[in-house]
Write a protein that holds these residues in place. Structure first.
Motif, PDB file in Angstrom:
ATOM      1  N   LEU A  41      39.077  10.209  49.430  1.00 11.55           N
ATOM      2  CA  LEU A  41      38.184   9.209  48.841  1.00 11.55           C
ATOM      3  C   LEU A  41      38.379   7.839  49.496  1.00 11.55           C
ATOM      4  CD1 LEU A  41      38.391  10.181  45.060  1.00 11.55           C
ATOM      5  CD2 LEU A  41      36.367  10.298  46.516  1.00 11.55           C
ATOM      6  N   ILE A  42      39.636   7.465  49.743  1.00  8.15           N
ATOM      7  CA  ILE A  42      39.908   6.170  50.386  1.00  8.15           C
ATOM      8  C   ILE A  42      39.309   6.142  51.792  1.00  8.15           C
ATOM      9  CG2 ILE A  42      41.754   4.787  51.435  1.00  8.15           C
ATOM     10  CD1 ILE A  42      43.442   5.337  48.983  1.00  8.15           C
ATOM     11  N   ALA A  43      39.517   7.215  52.553  1.00  5.83           N
ATOM     12  CA  ALA A  43      39.029   7.262  53.931  1.00  5.83           C
ATOM     13  C   ALA A  43      37.507   7.191  53.989  1.00  5.83           C
ATOM     14  CB  ALA A  43      39.525   8.537  54.617  1.00  5.83           C
ATOM     15  N   TYR A  44      36.835   7.989  53.160  1.00  8.13           N
ATOM     16  CA  TYR A  44      35.372   8.001  53.188  1.00  8.13           C
ATOM     17  C   TYR A  44      34.786   6.695  52.654  1.00  8.13           C
ATOM     18  CZ  TYR A  44      34.604  12.783  54.755  1.00  8.13           C
ATOM     19  OH  TYR A  44      34.525  13.918  55.524  1.00  8.13           O
ATOM     20  N   THR A  45      35.453   6.075  51.682  1.00  8.90           N
ATOM     21  CA  THR A  45      34.973   4.794  51.167  1.00  8.90           C
ATOM     22  C   THR A  45      35.092   3.704  52.225  1.00  8.90           C
ATOM     23  OG1 THR A  45      35.615   5.393  48.906  1.00  8.90           O
ATOM     24  CG2 THR A  45      35.265   3.057  49.361  1.00  8.90           C
ATOM     25  N   ALA A  46      36.231   3.673  52.926  1.00  8.49           N
ATOM     26  CA  ALA A  46      36.445   2.660  53.966  1.00  8.49           C
ATOM     27  C   ALA A  46      35.414   2.798  55.086  1.00  8.49           C
ATOM     28  CB  ALA A  46      37.863   2.780  54.526  1.00  8.49           C
ATOM     29  N   VAL A  47      35.188   4.034  55.529  1.00  9.12           N
ATOM     30  CA  VAL A  47      34.198   4.248  56.588  1.00  9.12           C
ATOM     31  C   VAL A  47      32.798   3.928  56.071  1.00  9.12           C
ATOM     32  CG1 VAL A  47      33.149   5.949  58.133  1.00  9.12           C
ATOM     33  CG2 VAL A  47      35.608   5.954  57.772  1.00  9.12           C
ATOM     34  N   GLY A  48      32.534   4.246  54.811  1.00  7.55           N
ATOM     35  CA  GLY A  48      31.232   3.928  54.230  1.00  7.55           C
ATOM     36  C   GLY A  48      30.956   2.434  54.228  1.00  7.55           C
TER      37      GLY A  48
END
Length: 499
Positions: A59-66
């Motif tokens: 979730l952290i990784a996808y949120t940051a890239v988002g």
């Protein structure tokens, strides 16, 4: 006063005859950007992300890239509404940074999507063999190539309409998945309520530490690639000054919600320790996270349905690759950065020569995957690995320079059709994260007792190829960074198009 030698490299000569058509409506623009980022990255790779870094790490990784993609989209939105052009990234880089950078970015983008066509043809043949295991790969690849070529040869509306319906299928699948998942979490479907127990199993919600999250961060970047296609499509939009900002506002939140909610649902229902989460790929549709959730809900035909949905995603990616690469190749030719015959349009406003060359390259690359153990194809694919991130990097740099030049020339920011928020933080933040993603592509190659030079070459092959294009053109043409006071804000050739 602007240097004439520099201006001839940044401003194309006047063109006559047929021109690109304004055939893309607001709904097309929205779905082109939305469909470009919802695909195998969500349907398949999300399971691997959860297994690798745990639900919290994913979730952290996808949120940051988002968030990074949001800033890139707003940067591109400001550029594309002010100067809608099918050359998009290479046009902006050439005018606001350096003609050599524009040349390199254009060919980088074309190569990336031309090879993507081959990759999607290979993927489609794998998927179709789920139903027809003994059929000919060559036959299916040819049929799929003819299909996406036909969708692009008719008119720009043919491409826009097909992408609209491809995207509708993907969006509907995600919405149904989220609805079924929520019902399962609360025990309304699929047996007992699972609640939040899988978020605390083992060492969840975080697993594998910092480097595991970093690895997922890289994968998430690939998942979001395709959103930048709206920059190319802006050149053929009916009303880019309204349609592009609307698409950007809608698409970002929908993509982020779809990804974050989908990963949350998968993490709540399937524990990150489930061995099948690591097996989600084109050859194992039956164990993709979406299939696992649907089957747990009691939907027996889940694997077959998901195979069909992912097949449409693959065809959508190939269709988009055909459109985007042919338009950018046409723009390169129009600007004198590619052979002139590639800049010709037919009566329907289709760059036929650019489309035929792109199709031929895609097919040849696919054929390379069938002969000699696919070694040539593997190298072609590896060479395109970071091309998308290089494009994103170029967008951030171009927007930063565009805004600074706009102010330096005494222009009023309130006159911009669409203004990106958070400048200069947005493009700088996107630039820094893109650099991290590019440099960290294969950090594992440097963490062992000895450097894995083979792994380094495979992961970073795109960088020297891009630098050769950039510095080679710069050396031959003797280009320089365009001073802010001399940046060219006149309308791009292909933005002056006839309906």
């Amino acid at each position: 006063m602007q240097d004439r030698s520099n201006r001839t490299q940044t401003t194309p000569p006047p063109t006559t005859g047929p021109s690109l058509k304004k055939g893309l409506r607001a709904r097309h623009m929205t779905m082109i950007a939305l469909g470009g980022s919802i695909g195998t990255g969500l349907f398949l790779a999300s399971g691997t992300a959860i297994s690798t870094a745990g639900p919290g790490g994913a979730l952290i990784a996808y949120t940051a890239v988002g968030i990074m993609v949001y800033f890139l989209m707003t940067s591109l939105g400001e550029l594309a509404t002010f100067m809608p052009d099918s050359g998009s990234f290479n046009t902006y880089a050439a005018r606001f940074v350096d003609p050599a950078l524009g040349f390199a970015m254009g060919w980088n983008f074309w190569y990336n999507w031309a090879v993507t066509i081959a990759a999607e043809l290979a993927a489609a043949t794998v998927l179709i063999k789920y139903w027809f295991p003994d059929s000919s790969s060559m036959l299916w690849s040819l049929l799929f190539l003819v299909l996406i070529f036909a969708l692009n040869i008719l008119s720009v509306k043919g491409y826009g309409e097909s992408e609209y319906w491809f995207a509708i299928i993907k969006v509907a699948t995600v919405i149904i998945f989220l609805a079924v998942g929520v019902l399962m979490i609360f025990g309304i479907m699929g047996g007992e309520a699972v609640g939040f127990s899988n978020f605390t199993i083992g060492d969840a919600p975080f697993h594998g530490g910092f480097f595991a999250v970093l690895g997922v961060f890289m994968a998430a970047g690939f998942s979001f690639q395709g959103t930048e296609l709206i920059g190319v499509a802006a050149g053929e939009s009916e009303n880019p000054r309204e349609n592009v900002p609307r698409a950007i506002r809608q698409v970002f939140w929908r993509i982020l919600i779809f990804y974050i909610l989908a990963i949350t649902v998968i993490s709540l229902i399937i524990p990150y320790t489930h061995p099948n989460l690591l097996k989600g790929d084109l050859k194992n549709i039956g164990v993709s996270p979406f299939t696992l959730v649907f089957e747990k809900a009691g939907l027996a035909i889940a694997a077959s349905v998901m195979n069909a949905v992912i097949l449409t995603s693959v065809l959508s990616a190939g269709n988009s690759g055909m459109y985007a690469s042919s338009r950018v190749l046409y723009a390169l030719a129009r600007d004198g950065k590619a052979p002139r015959f590639l800049g010709k349009l037919n009566k329907r406003g289709i760059p036929m020569n650019a489309l035929l060359v792109t199709t031929a390259v895609g097919m040849l690359a696919f054929l390379a995957s069938l002969f000699g153990d696919g070694i040539v194809y593997t190298w072609l694919l590896n060479a395109s690995g970071m091309c998308g991130f290089i494009t994103w990097l170029g967008i951030a740099i171009s927007h930063y320079r565009f805004r600074r030049a706009y102010v330096a020339q005494g222009r009023d920011l309130s006159d911009l059709p669409y203004r990106a928020r958070w400048f200069p933080f947005g493009p700088i933040f996107a630039f820094v994260l893109c650099i991290i993603v590019i440099l960290g592509q294969n950090y594992q190659a440097f963490t062992g007792d000895q450097i894995d030079w083979s792994g380094v070459l495979v992961a970073y092959l795109s960088l020297p190829l891009f630098l050769i294009l950039w510095l080679g053109y710069k050396w031959i043409k003797k280009t320089k960074v365009v001073p802010l006071q001399e940046c060219d804000f006149s309308p791009a050739e292909s933005s002056d198009i006839k309906a």
